[in-house]
Design a protein around this motif. Structure first.
Motif, short mmCIF file in Angstrom:
data_model
loop_
_atom_site.label_atom_id
_atom_site.label_comp_id
_atom_site.label_asym_id
_atom_site.label_seq_id
_atom_site.Cartn_x
_atom_site.Cartn_y
_atom_site.Cartn_z
N ARG A 30 0.80 -1.23 0.00
CA ARG A 30 0.00 0.00 0.00
C ARG A 30 0.83 1.28 0.00
NH1 ARG A 30 -3.90 -1.52 4.76
NH2 ARG A 30 -1.85 -2.18 5.46
N PRO A 31 2.00 1.35 0.64
CA PRO A 31 2.79 2.59 0.57
C PRO A 31 3.18 2.99 -0.86
CG PRO A 31 3.53 1.27 2.42
CD PRO A 31 2.57 0.41 1.63
N LEU A 32 3.17 2.03 -1.80
CA LEU A 32 3.47 2.37 -3.19
C LEU A 32 2.46 3.36 -3.78
CD1 LEU A 32 4.46 -1.09 -4.71
CD2 LEU A 32 5.93 0.93 -4.54
N ALA A 33 1.28 3.46 -3.17
CA ALA A 33 0.24 4.35 -3.70
C ALA A 33 0.72 5.79 -3.76
CB ALA A 33 -1.03 4.25 -2.85
N GLU A 34 1.64 6.17 -2.91
CA GLU A 34 2.14 7.55 -2.92
C GLU A 34 2.95 7.85 -4.18
OE1 GLU A 34 0.99 9.75 -0.76
OE2 GLU A 34 -0.16 8.02 -0.04
N LEU A 35 3.28 6.82 -4.96
CA LEU A 35 4.03 7.02 -6.19
C LEU A 35 3.10 7.15 -7.40
CD1 LEU A 35 6.12 5.94 -4.11
CD2 LEU A 35 7.32 4.96 -6.05
N TYR A 36 1.81 7.41 -7.15
CA TYR A 36 0.82 7.61 -8.21
C TYR A 36 0.18 8.98 -8.02
CZ TYR A 36 1.10 2.57 -8.93
OH TYR A 36 1.55 1.30 -9.17
N THR A 37 -0.25 9.59 -9.12
CA THR A 37 -0.99 10.84 -9.04
C THR A 37 -2.35 10.58 -8.41
OG1 THR A 37 -1.95 10.56 -11.24
CG2 THR A 37 0.16 11.78 -11.10
N GLU A 38 -2.98 11.63 -7.92
CA GLU A 38 -4.31 11.51 -7.30
C GLU A 38 -5.33 10.86 -8.23
OE1 GLU A 38 -5.72 12.11 -4.30
OE2 GLU A 38 -3.82 12.68 -3.39
N ASP A 39 -5.22 11.13 -9.53
CA ASP A 39 -6.20 10.63 -10.51
C ASP A 39 -5.67 9.48 -11.36
OD1 ASP A 39 -4.36 12.13 -11.94
OD2 ASP A 39 -5.86 13.15 -13.16
N ALA A 40 -4.61 8.84 -10.91
CA ALA A 40 -4.01 7.74 -11.68
C ALA A 40 -4.98 6.57 -11.84
CB ALA A 40 -2.73 7.26 -10.99
N THR A 41 -4.72 5.74 -12.84
CA THR A 41 -5.46 4.49 -13.02
C THR A 41 -4.48 3.34 -13.06
OG1 THR A 41 -5.45 4.67 -15.44
CG2 THR A 41 -7.35 5.61 -14.28
N TYR A 42 -4.94 2.19 -12.55
CA TYR A 42 -4.10 1.00 -12.50
C TYR A 42 -5.02 -0.19 -12.77
CZ TYR A 42 -0.83 -2.40 -10.28
OH TYR A 42 0.01 -3.45 -9.99
N GLY A 43 -4.72 -0.93 -13.84
CA GLY A 43 -5.58 -2.04 -14.20
C GLY A 43 -4.83 -3.21 -14.79
N TRP A 44 -5.58 -4.30 -14.95
CA TRP A 44 -5.07 -5.49 -15.62
C TRP A 44 -6.25 -6.29 -16.14
CZ3 TRP A 44 -3.96 -4.74 -10.36
CH2 TRP A 44 -4.70 -5.51 -9.46
N ASN A 45 -5.95 -7.16 -17.06
CA ASN A 45 -6.96 -8.05 -17.64
C ASN A 45 -6.88 -9.38 -16.91
OD1 ASN A 45 -7.29 -10.39 -19.88
ND2 ASN A 45 -8.81 -8.76 -20.12
N ILE A 46 -8.05 -10.00 -16.69
CA ILE A 46 -8.10 -11.25 -15.94
C ILE A 46 -8.72 -12.35 -16.80
CG2 ILE A 46 -10.29 -10.77 -14.79
CD1 ILE A 46 -7.31 -12.17 -12.96
N GLY A 47 -8.68 -12.19 -18.10
CA GLY A 47 -9.24 -13.19 -19.00
C GLY A 47 -10.10 -12.53 -20.06
N PRO A 48 -10.75 -13.33 -20.89
CA PRO A 48 -11.47 -12.77 -22.03
C PRO A 48 -12.68 -11.92 -21.66
CG PRO A 48 -11.91 -15.11 -21.84
CD PRO A 48 -10.84 -14.78 -20.84
N ASN A 49 -13.19 -12.07 -20.45
CA ASN A 49 -14.42 -11.37 -20.09
C ASN A 49 -14.31 -10.50 -18.85
OD1 ASN A 49 -15.95 -12.60 -22.22
ND2 ASN A 49 -15.89 -14.49 -21.03
N GLN A 50 -13.12 -10.29 -18.32
CA GLN A 50 -13.04 -9.53 -17.08
C GLN A 50 -11.77 -8.70 -17.00
OE1 GLN A 50 -13.11 -11.78 -13.36
NE2 GLN A 50 -14.72 -10.40 -12.67
N ASP A 51 -11.93 -7.49 -16.49
CA ASP A 51 -10.83 -6.57 -16.25
C ASP A 51 -10.88 -6.09 -14.81
OD1 ASP A 51 -10.01 -6.43 -19.01
OD2 ASP A 51 -11.67 -5.05 -19.38
#
Length: 183
Positions: A30-51
């Motif tokens: 969780r401390p890594l969150a300080e290395l993102y802007t307030e409005d940053a986005t972070y995502g990944w794909n979890i298969g053909p039907n889910q992100d």
């Protein structure tokens, strides 16, 4: 996309790696969150039907680095190679997923395949955007192997129970329902 001085990006990458290592040692990302802007986005794909998508620093802290990393305390994600594009302000890092549990032969449980993160830099030692990829088939196979060997942590067992419950998990979207502009 804007370019940044190479030295600034090199400094950011080293700062990221150092902070990431400290978080691994603590078992709390969780401390890594300080290395993102307030409005940053972070995502990944979890298969053909889910992100998965965390929007904003608070969701990145609470969801991506908190609940989604829950049960992975003791795991490490050593970076194998990092590519920096200073003209675009983008960084790509390739990492491994290594559990703290060991097989009977002494080798660590490690996800086969490739994992990585693609970052967009915003200046001021902060990312504005991150997308991860990993080989879901190999990760699933590793978890099954660890279940059979009865070496999953209690936190990972709870996490897998939560996923199997069918209850909605914050941050996960059916393909097409996530904020498309964020991809």
């Amino acid at each position: 996309m804007t370019g940044f001085p190479r030295e600034e990006l090199d400094d950011m990458v080293q700062h990221w790696l150092d902070t990431n290592r400290r978080c691994e040692e603590l078992g709390d990302w969780r401390p890594l969150a300080e290395l993102y802007t307030e409005d940053a986005t972070y995502g990944w794909n979890i298969g053909p039907n889910q992100d998965f998508m965390a929007v904003g620093r608070d969701e990145i802290r609470d969801l991506a680095l908190g609940s989604e990393m829950g049960g992975l305390d003791g795991w490490s994600y050593p970076y194998q190679s990092i590519l920096i594009d200073d003209r675009k302000g983008e960084v790509v890092g390739f990492w491994k997923q290594v559990a703290d549990a060991r097989r009977p032969d002494g080798s660590p449980y490690e996800a086969a395949g490739i994992g990585g993160s693609w970052f967009r830099y915003a200046g001021n030692r902060q990312w504005s955007w991150q997308r991860d990829w990993f080989d879901l088939g190999n990760v699933t196979s590793l978890f099954v192997e660890m279940m059979k060997a009865e070496v999953l942590s209690d936190g990972m067992k709870r996490r897998l129970d939560r996923a199997a419950s069918g209850e909605p998990i914050p941050g996960y979207y059916k393909r097409g329902e996530s904020p498309a502009s964020l991809w």
